[in-house]
Write an enzyme that holds these catalytic residues in place. Structure first.
Site, PDB file in Angstrom:
ATOM      1  N   CYS A 145      13.603  10.782 -17.284  1.00 46.56           N
ATOM      2  CA  CYS A 145      12.284  10.163 -17.221  1.00 46.56           C
ATOM      3  C   CYS A 145      11.382  10.882 -18.217  1.00 46.56           C
ATOM      4  O   CYS A 145      11.730  11.945 -18.728  1.00 46.56           O
ATOM      5  CB  CYS A 145      11.715  10.268 -15.815  1.00 46.56           C
ATOM      6  N   CYS A 182       7.835  11.444 -17.645  1.00 46.02           N
ATOM      7  CA  CYS A 182       6.515  11.878 -17.154  1.00 46.02           C
ATOM      8  C   CYS A 182       6.290  13.389 -17.202  1.00 46.02           C
ATOM      9  O   CYS A 182       5.154  13.836 -17.331  1.00 46.02           O
ATOM     10  CB  CYS A 182       6.257  11.335 -15.761  1.00 46.02           C
ATOM     11  N   CYS A 232       5.500   7.489 -17.478  1.00 45.44           N
ATOM     12  CA  CYS A 232       6.958   7.503 -17.610  1.00 45.44           C
ATOM     13  C   CYS A 232       7.455   6.723 -18.825  1.00 45.44           C
ATOM     14  O   CYS A 232       8.592   6.236 -18.837  1.00 45.44           O
ATOM     15  CB  CYS A 232       7.585   6.979 -16.328  1.00 45.44           C
ATOM     16  N   LYS A 256      12.793   2.210  -6.430  1.00 48.74           N
ATOM     17  CA  LYS A 256      11.863   3.346  -6.358  1.00 48.74           C
ATOM     18  C   LYS A 256      10.453   2.792  -6.200  1.00 48.74           C
ATOM     19  O   LYS A 256       9.987   1.992  -7.016  1.00 48.74           O
ATOM     20  CB  LYS A 256      11.969   4.184  -7.626  1.00 48.74           C
ATOM     21  N   ARG A 286       4.542  16.223  -7.852  1.00 46.91           N
ATOM     22  CA  ARG A 286       3.787  16.179  -9.115  1.00 46.91           C
ATOM     23  C   ARG A 286       3.163  17.525  -9.423  1.00 46.91           C
ATOM     24  O   ARG A 286       2.934  17.857 -10.586  1.00 46.91           O
ATOM     25  CB  ARG A 286       2.787  15.025  -9.081  1.00 46.91           C
ATOM     26  N   GLU A 295      16.007  -5.682  -7.655  1.00 44.17           N
ATOM     27  CA  GLU A 295      16.050  -4.520  -8.570  1.00 44.17           C
ATOM     28  C   GLU A 295      17.433  -3.873  -8.542  1.00 44.17           C
ATOM     29  O   GLU A 295      17.991  -3.524  -9.590  1.00 44.17           O
ATOM     30  CB  GLU A 295      15.007  -3.472  -8.149  1.00 44.17           C
ATOM     31  N   LYS A 301      14.319   5.246  -2.845  1.00 46.58           N
ATOM     32  CA  LYS A 301      13.384   6.369  -2.854  1.00 46.58           C
ATOM     33  C   LYS A 301      11.962   5.879  -2.593  1.00 46.58           C
ATOM     34  O   LYS A 301      11.550   4.913  -3.228  1.00 46.58           O
ATOM     35  CB  LYS A 301      13.460   7.030  -4.232  1.00 46.58           C
TER      36      LYS A 301
END
Ligand code: PBG
Length: 330
Positions: free
Chosen positions: A122, A124, A132, A198, A208, A236, A251
């Site tokens: 990812c 981020c 992201c 997700k 974070r 998805e 998740k």
């Protein structure tokens, strides 16, 4: 009254601890767990994460000790998150040959080859804006400009010796793009674990802080899913399966057990659930206040996640749970 009473008395099978053990349907083992690690630059550093008591950021030289401990506990795998030295618009350390994750993979695979190393793929943690993907002038994450960067990231991870890659940014087409890139560079043996369903969740808050990855503005609702949507989650997952995902993930875990159960039943792929930072922190905080019993609630949570269909659980409780499993509780 129950027409079967008094012939049927379900309580008979709960009479003793041994009987209860004999009829137990779901049994956790350390094999079920994947332990998340936060890797930082520097030497001999173990920096506690305030929002996640018991978890720490580790420098690369500390990883072999951690890996040995995990193997001794019977935990087969880790998932790595990196904190780069510098951040920029395209997150260039993410695909640098000597980036933090690339160093971590090489160090872990050299020290403890049998430990499975998974990388979170990812942007981020690496971008100065904390989103992201690549942004346009309106602050919108541009999907198709992000994919080639993610391809560079997996190529660098594969070259460093990663065992499994896990794209977590919820970019459309990411699984297919990563599969194609891995195959192109001769890493066709490296599986993709897709963060397939997700959700844009408040439960990622403590992470974070741990990964220094909050978005500088806005939120992630333009790429992560609306918590209200179950049918969309199945679509998805179906897309990621079509694109070549070897394993799929749901998740967070506990608030989304309905989705986890459906994903397992419908697709039958090895299915992972991420018991995320907020789920961990809630248990820790309540236990520290003496409001709940930590071991009971943590093991109950992990058992419920497995019962719902998880074959693998990414959890900050991996080490504690493996230790608790060594001493039977009734
Ligand atoms: C990166 C990523 C996040 C988590 C895993 N990978 C954060 C996010 O999406 O904001 C969260 C994990 C946790 O909360 O434990 N995209």
């Amino acid at each position: 009254m129950n027409a079967m009473f008094p012939q049927m008395r379900p309580r008979r099978l709960r009479y003793t601890p041994t009987l209860r053990r004999m009829v137990r349907e779901t049994v956790l083992t350390p094999n079920d767990f994947i332990y998340p690690l936060f890797v930082i630059h520097g030497q001999n550093l173990k920096r506690p994460i305030g929002s996640m008591p018991g978890q720490a950021q580790l420098s690369v030289d500390r990883l072999p000790y951690e890996a040995e401990e995990l193997i001794k506990l019977g935990i087969p795998a880790v998932i790595l998150f990196g904190l780069p030295a510098t951040k920029d618009a395209s997150g260039s350390e993410n695909y640098a040959e000597d980036g933090i994750i690339q160093q971590a993979i090489r160090t872990l695979k050299a020290a403890v080859p049998e430990l499975v190393v998974i990388t979170d793929v990812c942007m981020c943690e690496y971008t100065d804006h904390g989103h992201c993907g690549i942004l346009d002038e309106h602050g919108y994450v541009v999907n198709d400009k992000t994919l080639p960067i993610l391809q560079q990231v997996v190529a660098s991870h594969a070259q460093a010796g990663v065992d499994i890659v896990a794209p977590s940014g919820m970019m459309d087409g990411a699984v297919g793009a990563l599969r194609a890139e891995l195959d192109r560079i001769g890493a066709e043996h490296v599986p993709v674990m897709a963060y397939a369903a997700k959700f844009a969740s408040g439960f990622y808050g403590p992470f974070r802080e741990a990964a220094d990855s909050p978005p500088a503005f806005g939120d992630r609702k333009q790429y992560q899913m609306d918590p209200a949507n179950g049918r969309e989650a199945l679509r998805e997952v179906a897309l990621d399966v079509q694109e070549g995902a070897d394993m799929v993930m749901v998740k967070p875990a506990l608030p989304y057990l309905d989705i986890l159960a459906q994903v397992k039943q419908r697709f039958g792929l090895p299915t992972a659930a991420y018991h995320v930072s907020g789920e961990y922190a809630m248990i820790k905080a309540a236990a520290q206040n003496g409001w709940i019993d930590e071991r009971t609630v943590a093991m109950e949570s992990l058992t419920a996640i497995k019962r719902a269909g998880a074959d693998m659980i990414l959890t900050y409780y991996a080490k504690d749970a493996a230790r608790w499993l060594q001493v039977e509780e009734h």
